[in-house]
Scaffold this motif. Structure first.
Motif, mmCIF file in Angstrom:
data_model
loop_
_atom_site.group_PDB
_atom_site.id
_atom_site.type_symbol
_atom_site.label_atom_id
_atom_site.label_comp_id
_atom_site.label_asym_id
_atom_site.label_seq_id
_atom_site.Cartn_x
_atom_site.Cartn_y
_atom_site.Cartn_z
ATOM 1 N N PHE A 227 1.011 9.349 -3.067
ATOM 2 C CA PHE A 227 1.278 9.620 -1.655
ATOM 3 C C PHE A 227 0.285 8.895 -0.752
ATOM 4 O O PHE A 227 0.663 8.328 0.281
ATOM 5 N N ASP A 228 -0.984 8.888 -1.134
ATOM 6 C CA ASP A 228 -2.016 8.251 -0.299
ATOM 7 C C ASP A 228 -1.932 6.734 -0.312
ATOM 8 O O ASP A 228 -2.608 6.074 0.492
ATOM 9 N N ALA A 229 -1.114 6.169 -1.214
ATOM 10 C CA ALA A 229 -0.951 4.713 -1.272
ATOM 11 C C ALA A 229 0.250 4.230 -0.471
ATOM 12 O O ALA A 229 0.505 3.022 -0.420
ATOM 13 N N LEU A 230 0.980 5.157 0.157
ATOM 14 C CA LEU A 230 2.130 4.750 0.956
ATOM 15 C C LEU A 230 1.692 3.910 2.153
ATOM 16 O O LEU A 230 0.673 4.220 2.802
ATOM 17 N N PRO A 231 2.450 2.872 2.488
ATOM 18 C CA PRO A 231 2.219 2.194 3.762
ATOM 19 C C PRO A 231 2.710 3.078 4.909
ATOM 20 O O PRO A 231 3.314 4.125 4.672
ATOM 21 N N LYS A 232 2.457 2.679 6.120
ATOM 22 C CA LYS A 232 2.943 3.429 7.274
ATOM 23 C C LYS A 232 4.466 3.551 7.199
ATOM 24 O O LYS A 232 5.184 2.555 7.200
ATOM 25 N N VAL B 187 0.951 12.670 8.427
ATOM 26 C CA VAL B 187 0.231 11.410 8.221
ATOM 27 C C VAL B 187 0.906 10.239 8.934
ATOM 28 O O VAL B 187 0.235 9.380 9.513
ATOM 29 N N HIS B 188 2.252 10.185 8.920
ATOM 30 C CA HIS B 188 2.972 8.994 9.377
ATOM 31 C C HIS B 188 3.833 9.216 10.616
ATOM 32 O O HIS B 188 4.230 8.237 11.249
ATOM 33 N N GLN B 189 4.198 10.456 10.921
ATOM 34 C CA GLN B 189 5.107 10.771 12.041
ATOM 35 C C GLN B 189 6.374 9.903 12.020
ATOM 36 O O GLN B 189 6.732 9.282 13.030
ATOM 37 N N PRO B 190 7.083 9.830 10.894
ATOM 38 C CA PRO B 190 8.271 8.963 10.844
ATOM 39 C C PRO B 190 9.444 9.569 11.599
ATOM 40 O O PRO B 190 9.529 10.788 11.800
ATOM 41 N N PRO C 106 2.225 -0.551 -2.484
ATOM 42 C CA PRO C 106 3.027 -1.474 -1.670
ATOM 43 C C PRO C 106 2.189 -2.196 -0.617
ATOM 44 O O PRO C 106 1.140 -1.691 -0.174
ATOM 45 N N PRO C 107 2.662 -3.350 -0.169
ATOM 46 C CA PRO C 107 2.008 -4.026 0.956
ATOM 47 C C PRO C 107 2.258 -3.261 2.250
ATOM 48 O O PRO C 107 3.185 -2.440 2.324
ATOM 49 N N PRO C 108 1.477 -3.524 3.281
ATOM 50 C CA PRO C 108 1.689 -2.822 4.552
ATOM 51 C C PRO C 108 3.083 -3.053 5.126
ATOM 52 O O PRO C 108 3.707 -2.122 5.644
ATOM 53 N N ARG C 109 3.584 -4.278 5.047
ATOM 54 C CA ARG C 109 4.901 -4.620 5.600
ATOM 55 C C ARG C 109 5.502 -5.753 4.783
ATOM 56 O O ARG C 109 4.793 -6.513 4.124
ATOM 57 N N VAL C 110 6.827 -5.876 4.848
ATOM 58 C CA VAL C 110 7.541 -7.039 4.330
ATOM 59 C C VAL C 110 8.363 -7.583 5.488
ATOM 60 O O VAL C 110 9.247 -6.901 6.016
ATOM 61 N N ARG D 81 11.834 2.009 -13.871
ATOM 62 C CA ARG D 81 11.040 3.221 -14.015
ATOM 63 C C ARG D 81 10.173 3.436 -12.766
ATOM 64 O O ARG D 81 9.920 2.502 -11.992
ATOM 65 N N PRO D 82 9.696 4.663 -12.554
ATOM 66 C CA PRO D 82 8.824 4.920 -11.406
ATOM 67 C C PRO D 82 7.639 3.956 -11.373
ATOM 68 O O PRO D 82 6.989 3.699 -12.389
ATOM 69 N N GLY D 83 7.392 3.413 -10.187
ATOM 70 C CA GLY D 83 6.322 2.448 -10.008
ATOM 71 C C GLY D 83 6.752 1.011 -10.161
ATOM 72 O O GLY D 83 6.013 0.090 -9.784
#
Length: 368
Positions: free
Chosen positions: A150-155, A180-183, A94-98, A356-358
Protein backbone atom coordinates in the motif's frame (compact mmCIF):
# COMPACT_ATOMS: atom_id res chain seq x y z
CA UNK A 1 5.45 -38.17 15.31
CA UNK A 2 1.75 -38.93 15.49
CA UNK A 3 -0.71 -36.44 14.05
CA UNK A 4 -2.88 -34.42 16.43
CA UNK A 5 -6.43 -35.70 16.65
CA UNK A 6 -8.86 -34.19 14.15
CA UNK A 7 -11.50 -31.80 15.55
CA UNK A 8 -14.90 -33.39 16.17
CA UNK A 9 -17.17 -33.44 13.11
CA UNK A 10 -19.64 -31.14 14.88
CA UNK A 11 -16.87 -28.57 15.36
CA UNK A 12 -15.83 -28.85 11.71
CA UNK A 13 -19.44 -28.38 10.63
CA UNK A 14 -19.77 -25.30 12.84
CA UNK A 15 -16.57 -23.89 11.37
CA UNK A 16 -17.74 -24.53 7.85
CA UNK A 17 -21.14 -23.02 8.55
CA UNK A 18 -19.47 -19.88 9.96
CA UNK A 19 -17.32 -19.64 6.85
CA UNK A 20 -20.37 -20.06 4.62
CA UNK A 21 -22.27 -17.34 6.47
CA UNK A 22 -19.34 -14.94 6.17
CA UNK A 23 -18.99 -15.77 2.46
CA UNK A 24 -22.65 -15.28 1.57
CA UNK A 25 -22.35 -11.61 0.56
CA UNK A 26 -19.54 -12.60 -1.84
CA UNK A 27 -20.85 -15.75 -3.55
CA UNK A 28 -24.22 -16.67 -2.05
CA UNK A 29 -27.37 -16.32 -4.13
CA UNK A 30 -29.56 -15.33 -1.19
CA UNK A 31 -27.59 -12.30 -0.10
CA UNK A 32 -25.51 -12.18 3.07
CA UNK A 33 -25.94 -13.58 6.51
CA UNK A 34 -25.35 -10.20 8.09
CA UNK A 35 -28.09 -7.57 7.92
CA UNK A 36 -26.23 -4.68 6.36
CA UNK A 37 -29.36 -2.51 6.17
CA UNK A 38 -32.83 -2.75 4.72
CA UNK A 39 -33.16 0.86 3.53
CA UNK A 40 -32.54 1.62 -0.15
CA UNK A 41 -29.16 2.93 -1.24
CA UNK A 42 -30.72 4.67 -4.21
CA UNK A 43 -34.05 6.17 -5.18
CA UNK A 44 -34.89 7.29 -8.68
CA UNK A 45 -37.17 6.76 -11.67
CA UNK A 46 -38.08 3.31 -12.92
CA UNK A 47 -35.99 2.23 -15.91
CA UNK A 48 -35.39 -0.82 -18.06
CA UNK A 49 -33.11 -2.17 -15.27
CA UNK A 50 -34.61 -0.62 -12.11
CA UNK A 51 -38.10 -1.41 -10.81
CA UNK A 52 -38.19 1.42 -8.27
CA UNK A 53 -36.70 -0.71 -5.48
CA UNK A 54 -34.20 -3.14 -6.96
CA UNK A 55 -31.98 -3.27 -10.02
CA UNK A 56 -32.11 -6.17 -12.48
CA UNK A 57 -30.48 -7.27 -15.71
CA UNK A 58 -33.03 -7.73 -18.52
CA UNK A 59 -30.56 -10.13 -20.19
CA UNK A 60 -29.49 -11.89 -16.99
CA UNK A 61 -30.71 -14.35 -14.38
CA UNK A 62 -31.50 -13.77 -10.70
CA UNK A 63 -29.09 -15.16 -8.08
CA UNK A 64 -29.62 -18.69 -6.85
CA UNK A 65 -31.88 -19.40 -3.88
CA UNK A 66 -30.58 -20.03 -0.37
CA UNK A 67 -31.52 -23.69 -0.70
CA UNK A 68 -29.24 -23.94 -3.75
CA UNK A 69 -26.41 -22.46 -1.71
CA UNK A 70 -26.91 -25.08 1.01
CA UNK A 71 -27.02 -27.82 -1.64
CA UNK A 72 -23.67 -26.61 -2.99
CA UNK A 73 -21.99 -26.24 0.39
CA UNK A 74 -23.26 -29.42 2.01
CA UNK A 75 -24.45 -31.59 -0.88
CA UNK A 76 -21.23 -33.30 -1.87
CA UNK A 77 -19.72 -31.08 -4.61
CA UNK A 78 -15.96 -31.66 -4.35
CA UNK A 79 -14.01 -28.62 -3.18
CA UNK A 80 -10.29 -28.39 -3.93
CA UNK A 81 -8.09 -27.54 -0.97
CA UNK A 82 -6.05 -24.38 -1.50
CA UNK A 83 -2.70 -23.91 0.25
CA UNK A 84 -2.71 -21.71 3.35
CA UNK A 85 -0.10 -19.55 1.62
CA UNK A 86 0.74 -19.17 -2.08
CA UNK A 87 3.10 -16.20 -2.22
CA UNK A 88 4.05 -14.60 -5.48
CA UNK A 89 7.67 -14.23 -6.53
CA UNK A 90 6.94 -10.68 -7.66
CA UNK A 91 6.47 -7.32 -5.97
CA UNK A 92 5.92 -4.14 -7.95
CA UNK A 93 7.00 -0.60 -7.15
CA UNK A 94 5.21 1.44 -9.84
CA UNK A 95 6.59 4.65 -11.34
CA UNK A 96 4.93 7.92 -10.32
CA UNK A 97 3.26 8.32 -13.74
CA UNK A 98 3.14 6.80 -17.22
CA UNK A 99 2.74 9.46 -19.88
CA UNK A 100 1.40 9.20 -23.41
CA UNK A 101 -0.48 6.23 -24.85
CA UNK A 102 1.59 3.50 -23.23
CA UNK A 103 -0.38 1.47 -20.67
CA UNK A 104 1.22 -0.10 -17.60
CA UNK A 105 -0.87 -2.76 -15.80
CA UNK A 106 0.15 -4.07 -12.39
CA UNK A 107 -1.71 -7.00 -10.86
CA UNK A 108 -2.29 -6.44 -7.14
CA UNK A 109 -4.32 -9.62 -6.66
CA UNK A 110 -7.82 -11.09 -7.09
CA UNK A 111 -9.79 -8.23 -8.74
CA UNK A 112 -7.42 -5.36 -7.94
CA UNK A 113 -5.38 -3.86 -10.78
CA UNK A 114 -3.45 -0.60 -11.14
CA UNK A 115 -3.58 0.90 -14.63
CA UNK A 116 -1.26 3.80 -15.52
CA UNK A 117 -1.62 5.74 -18.77
CA UNK A 118 -1.68 9.35 -20.03
CA UNK A 119 -0.51 10.64 -16.65
CA UNK A 120 -3.41 9.10 -14.70
CA UNK A 121 -3.20 6.35 -12.06
CA UNK A 122 -6.39 4.28 -11.94
CA UNK A 123 -7.24 1.49 -9.47
CA UNK A 124 -9.89 -1.11 -10.23
CA UNK A 125 -11.79 -2.68 -7.29
CA UNK A 126 -9.06 -2.00 -4.70
CA UNK A 127 -8.76 -4.51 -1.85
CA UNK A 128 -5.79 -4.48 0.53
CA UNK A 129 -7.66 -6.16 3.42
CA UNK A 130 -6.72 -9.66 4.55
CA UNK A 131 -10.27 -11.01 4.23
CA UNK A 132 -13.08 -10.29 1.76
CA UNK A 133 -15.84 -10.59 4.31
CA UNK A 134 -18.16 -8.49 6.47
CA UNK A 135 -16.23 -9.69 9.54
CA UNK A 136 -12.51 -9.78 10.35
CA UNK A 137 -12.46 -13.29 11.88
CA UNK A 138 -14.07 -15.43 9.16
CA UNK A 139 -14.71 -15.58 5.45
CA UNK A 140 -12.40 -15.83 2.41
CA UNK A 141 -8.81 -14.95 3.31
CA UNK A 142 -6.06 -14.02 0.88
CA UNK A 143 -3.21 -16.50 0.38
CA UNK A 144 -0.74 -13.97 -0.99
CA UNK A 145 0.18 -10.41 -0.16
CA UNK A 146 -0.90 -7.55 -2.43
CA UNK A 147 1.41 -7.30 -5.42
CA UNK A 148 1.98 -3.62 -4.57
CA UNK A 149 2.51 -2.70 -0.93
CA UNK A 150 0.00 0.00 0.00
CA UNK A 151 2.79 2.45 0.88
CA UNK A 152 4.40 1.86 -2.53
CA UNK A 153 1.36 3.08 -4.47
CA UNK A 154 1.86 6.15 -6.64
CA UNK A 155 -0.57 9.03 -6.24
CA UNK A 156 -3.96 7.51 -7.08
CA UNK A 157 -6.18 9.79 -9.16
CA UNK A 158 -9.19 7.58 -9.83
CA UNK A 159 -10.79 4.48 -8.33
CA UNK A 160 -13.38 2.43 -10.23
CA UNK A 161 -15.52 0.08 -8.10
CA UNK A 162 -17.66 -2.31 -10.13
CA UNK A 163 -20.13 -3.56 -7.48
CA UNK A 164 -20.72 -4.10 -3.77
CA UNK A 165 -19.52 -7.65 -3.09
CA UNK A 166 -16.79 -7.67 -0.45
CA UNK A 167 -14.10 -8.93 -2.81
CA UNK A 168 -14.61 -5.78 -4.94
CA UNK A 169 -15.86 -3.06 -2.60
CA UNK A 170 -13.56 -2.88 0.44
CA UNK A 171 -14.56 0.15 2.51
CA UNK A 172 -11.48 -0.11 4.72
CA UNK A 173 -9.19 0.15 1.71
CA UNK A 174 -11.24 3.03 0.29
CA UNK A 175 -10.85 4.90 3.58
CA UNK A 176 -7.09 4.34 3.50
CA UNK A 177 -6.94 5.61 -0.07
CA UNK A 178 -9.01 8.65 0.87
CA UNK A 179 -6.73 9.50 3.79
CA UNK A 180 -3.55 9.29 1.70
CA UNK A 181 -4.55 10.03 -1.93
CA UNK A 182 -8.05 11.62 -1.92
CA UNK A 183 -8.93 9.92 -5.24
CA UNK A 184 -12.10 10.44 -7.19
CA UNK A 185 -14.24 7.27 -6.92
CA UNK A 186 -16.65 6.30 -9.72
CA UNK A 187 -19.13 3.53 -9.03
CA UNK A 188 -22.63 2.38 -10.10
CA UNK A 189 -25.81 3.81 -8.59
CA UNK A 190 -26.22 3.16 -4.87
CA UNK A 191 -22.70 1.93 -4.17
CA UNK A 192 -21.70 5.47 -3.18
CA UNK A 193 -24.16 5.30 -0.26
CA UNK A 194 -22.40 2.17 1.05
CA UNK A 195 -19.02 3.90 0.88
CA UNK A 196 -20.16 7.14 2.49
CA UNK A 197 -22.02 5.33 5.27
CA UNK A 198 -18.63 3.96 6.28
CA UNK A 199 -16.60 7.12 5.64
CA UNK A 200 -18.32 10.35 4.51
CA UNK A 201 -14.98 11.69 3.27
CA UNK A 202 -14.77 9.14 0.42
CA UNK A 203 -15.19 11.13 -2.81
CA UNK A 204 -17.66 8.71 -4.36
CA UNK A 205 -19.97 9.56 -7.23
CA UNK A 206 -22.54 7.16 -8.63
CA UNK A 207 -23.57 6.71 -12.26
CA UNK A 208 -25.92 4.58 -14.35
CA UNK A 209 -25.38 2.18 -17.23
CA UNK A 210 -24.77 4.22 -20.36
CA UNK A 211 -23.25 7.23 -18.58
CA UNK A 212 -20.02 8.80 -19.82
CA UNK A 213 -17.81 10.67 -17.32
CA UNK A 214 -14.84 12.85 -18.26
CA UNK A 215 -11.78 12.02 -16.12
CA UNK A 216 -9.21 14.40 -17.61
CA UNK A 217 -6.14 14.11 -19.84
CA UNK A 218 -8.34 13.38 -22.85
CA UNK A 219 -9.94 10.35 -21.18
CA UNK A 220 -13.44 9.30 -20.10
CA UNK A 221 -15.14 6.38 -18.38
CA UNK A 222 -18.36 4.72 -19.58
CA UNK A 223 -20.52 2.44 -17.41
CA UNK A 224 -21.86 -0.65 -19.18
CA UNK A 225 -24.11 -3.55 -18.25
CA UNK A 226 -22.66 -6.83 -17.01
CA UNK A 227 -24.39 -10.08 -16.05
CA UNK A 228 -24.11 -10.11 -12.26
CA UNK A 229 -25.77 -8.89 -9.03
CA UNK A 230 -24.78 -7.22 -5.75
CA UNK A 231 -25.40 -7.35 -1.99
CA UNK A 232 -23.72 -6.51 1.31
CA UNK A 233 -26.17 -8.26 3.62
CA UNK A 234 -29.39 -10.15 4.03
CA UNK A 235 -31.84 -7.42 3.06
CA UNK A 236 -30.12 -5.36 0.38
CA UNK A 237 -29.80 -7.68 -2.62
CA UNK A 238 -29.69 -5.62 -5.84
CA UNK A 239 -30.62 -2.36 -4.09
CA UNK A 240 -27.50 -0.93 -5.73
CA UNK A 241 -26.29 -1.35 -9.30
CA UNK A 242 -23.31 -3.23 -10.77
CA UNK A 243 -21.40 -2.29 -13.91
CA UNK A 244 -18.52 -2.88 -16.27
CA UNK A 245 -16.27 0.04 -17.23
CA UNK A 246 -15.00 1.20 -20.60
CA UNK A 247 -12.01 3.53 -20.31
CA UNK A 248 -11.90 5.80 -23.34
CA UNK A 249 -8.44 7.08 -24.27
CA UNK A 250 -6.80 8.36 -27.46
CA UNK A 251 -4.60 5.25 -27.53
CA UNK A 252 -7.56 2.87 -27.55
CA UNK A 253 -10.39 1.58 -25.38
CA UNK A 254 -9.98 -0.63 -22.31
CA UNK A 255 -12.93 -2.82 -21.24
CA UNK A 256 -12.94 -3.81 -17.57
CA UNK A 257 -15.38 -6.36 -16.12
CA UNK A 258 -15.29 -7.03 -12.38
CA UNK A 259 -17.58 -10.08 -12.32
CA UNK A 260 -19.94 -11.52 -14.90
CA UNK A 261 -21.62 -14.64 -16.13
CA UNK A 262 -21.53 -15.30 -19.88
CA UNK A 263 -25.19 -16.13 -20.56
CA UNK A 264 -25.83 -15.85 -24.29
CA UNK A 265 -23.04 -13.31 -24.74
CA UNK A 266 -25.40 -10.37 -25.34
CA UNK A 267 -23.54 -7.82 -23.22
CA UNK A 268 -20.19 -8.49 -24.88
CA UNK A 269 -21.47 -8.36 -28.43
CA UNK A 270 -23.31 -5.18 -27.50
CA UNK A 271 -20.05 -3.70 -26.16
CA UNK A 272 -18.39 -4.37 -29.52
CA UNK A 273 -21.36 -2.92 -31.40
CA UNK A 274 -21.34 0.23 -29.29
CA UNK A 275 -17.59 0.81 -28.98
CA UNK A 276 -16.16 -0.96 -32.02
CA UNK A 277 -13.69 -3.22 -30.24
CA UNK A 278 -11.00 -2.78 -27.60
CA UNK A 279 -7.28 -2.42 -27.25
CA UNK A 280 -7.50 -4.48 -24.07
CA UNK A 281 -10.14 -6.37 -22.09
CA UNK A 282 -9.63 -7.06 -18.36
CA UNK A 283 -11.68 -10.17 -17.64
CA UNK A 284 -12.38 -12.46 -14.65
CA UNK A 285 -11.44 -16.11 -15.07
CA UNK A 286 -11.95 -17.62 -11.58
CA UNK A 287 -14.61 -18.59 -9.01
CA UNK A 288 -16.66 -20.68 -11.44
CA UNK A 289 -17.17 -24.17 -9.95
CA UNK A 290 -19.59 -25.89 -9.59
CA UNK A 291 -21.05 -24.71 -12.88
CA UNK A 292 -24.65 -25.52 -11.95
CA UNK A 293 -24.41 -22.91 -9.19
CA UNK A 294 -21.93 -20.35 -10.54
CA UNK A 295 -22.56 -20.11 -14.30
CA UNK A 296 -25.12 -17.28 -14.03
CA UNK A 297 -22.75 -14.98 -12.14
CA UNK A 298 -19.15 -16.06 -12.90
CA UNK A 299 -17.80 -17.21 -16.25
CA UNK A 300 -15.14 -19.87 -16.63
CA UNK A 301 -11.87 -19.44 -18.59
CA UNK A 302 -13.28 -20.83 -21.86
CA UNK A 303 -16.15 -18.33 -21.64
CA UNK A 304 -13.66 -15.55 -20.90
CA UNK A 305 -11.87 -16.39 -24.16
CA UNK A 306 -15.22 -16.21 -25.92
CA UNK A 307 -15.82 -12.78 -24.35
CA UNK A 308 -12.46 -11.62 -25.71
CA UNK A 309 -13.64 -12.68 -29.17
CA UNK A 310 -17.18 -11.35 -28.79
CA UNK A 311 -16.13 -7.88 -27.65
CA UNK A 312 -13.38 -7.54 -30.23
CA UNK A 313 -10.45 -7.19 -27.83
CA UNK A 314 -6.95 -7.44 -29.27
CA UNK A 315 -5.51 -8.46 -25.90
CA UNK A 316 -6.87 -9.53 -22.53
CA UNK A 317 -5.65 -9.59 -18.92
CA UNK A 318 -7.07 -12.16 -16.49
CA UNK A 319 -8.04 -11.39 -12.91
CA UNK A 320 -10.24 -12.83 -10.11
CA UNK A 321 -8.11 -15.91 -9.51
CA UNK A 322 -5.34 -17.21 -7.25
CA UNK A 323 -5.72 -14.89 -4.21
CA UNK A 324 -8.87 -15.81 -2.26
CA UNK A 325 -10.79 -19.06 -2.54
CA UNK A 326 -14.45 -18.41 -3.20
CA UNK A 327 -15.49 -21.60 -4.99
CA UNK A 328 -14.48 -25.20 -5.68
CA UNK A 329 -11.75 -25.12 -8.32
CA UNK A 330 -8.07 -25.60 -7.47
CA UNK A 331 -5.87 -22.55 -7.12
CA UNK A 332 -4.06 -22.89 -10.48
CA UNK A 333 -6.95 -24.41 -12.42
CA UNK A 334 -8.16 -21.09 -13.93
CA UNK A 335 -4.77 -20.34 -15.48
CA UNK A 336 -4.36 -23.90 -16.81
CA UNK A 337 -7.90 -23.90 -18.19
CA UNK A 338 -7.27 -20.51 -19.81
CA UNK A 339 -4.17 -21.84 -21.61
CA UNK A 340 -6.16 -24.84 -22.85
CA UNK A 341 -9.02 -22.65 -24.07
CA UNK A 342 -6.62 -20.34 -25.93
CA UNK A 343 -4.93 -23.31 -27.60
CA UNK A 344 -8.29 -24.69 -28.67
CA UNK A 345 -9.16 -21.37 -30.33
CA UNK A 346 -5.64 -21.00 -31.82
CA UNK A 347 -5.03 -17.76 -29.90
CA UNK A 348 -1.45 -17.04 -28.83
CA UNK A 349 -1.15 -17.28 -25.01
CA UNK A 350 0.70 -13.97 -24.93
CA UNK A 351 -2.49 -12.23 -26.07
CA UNK A 352 -4.49 -13.26 -22.97
CA UNK A 353 -2.28 -13.31 -19.89
CA UNK A 354 -2.90 -14.60 -16.38
CA UNK A 355 -0.14 -13.02 -14.31
CA UNK A 356 0.63 -13.29 -10.58
CA UNK A 357 0.41 -10.50 -7.97
CA UNK A 358 3.24 -8.04 -8.45
CA UNK A 359 3.72 -8.86 -12.13
CA UNK A 360 3.45 -6.09 -14.71
CA UNK A 361 2.25 -5.99 -18.31
CA UNK A 362 3.25 -2.97 -20.39
CA UNK A 363 1.50 -2.11 -23.64
CA UNK A 364 3.70 0.21 -25.70
CA UNK A 365 2.35 3.43 -27.16
CA UNK A 366 3.43 2.30 -30.63
CA UNK A 367 0.74 -0.41 -30.74
CA UNK A 368 -2.07 1.92 -29.64
Amino acid sequence: MSKPPAPPRSKLNRRRLLGVLASLPVIGGAGGAFAYRSQPYYSGPVSDHFDGTRFFDPHGSPPKAFTDLLRWQFGGDERARWPESWPSDHADVPPPRVDGDAVRLSYVGHATILMQTRGLNILFDPVWSERVSPVSFAGPKRVNAPGIAFDALPKIDLVLVSHGHYDHLDVETLSRLQAVHQPRVITPLGQDAIMKAHDPAIRAEAHDWGDRIEIGNGMAVHLAAMRHWTARGLFDRNKALWAAFVIEAPGGLVYHIGDTGYGDGHHFREAKRRFGGFRLAILPIGAYEPRWFMRDQHMNPAEAVQVMIDCGARRALAHHWGTVQLTNEAIEEPRLALHAALAERAIAPDLFRAIRPGEVWELPAAEA
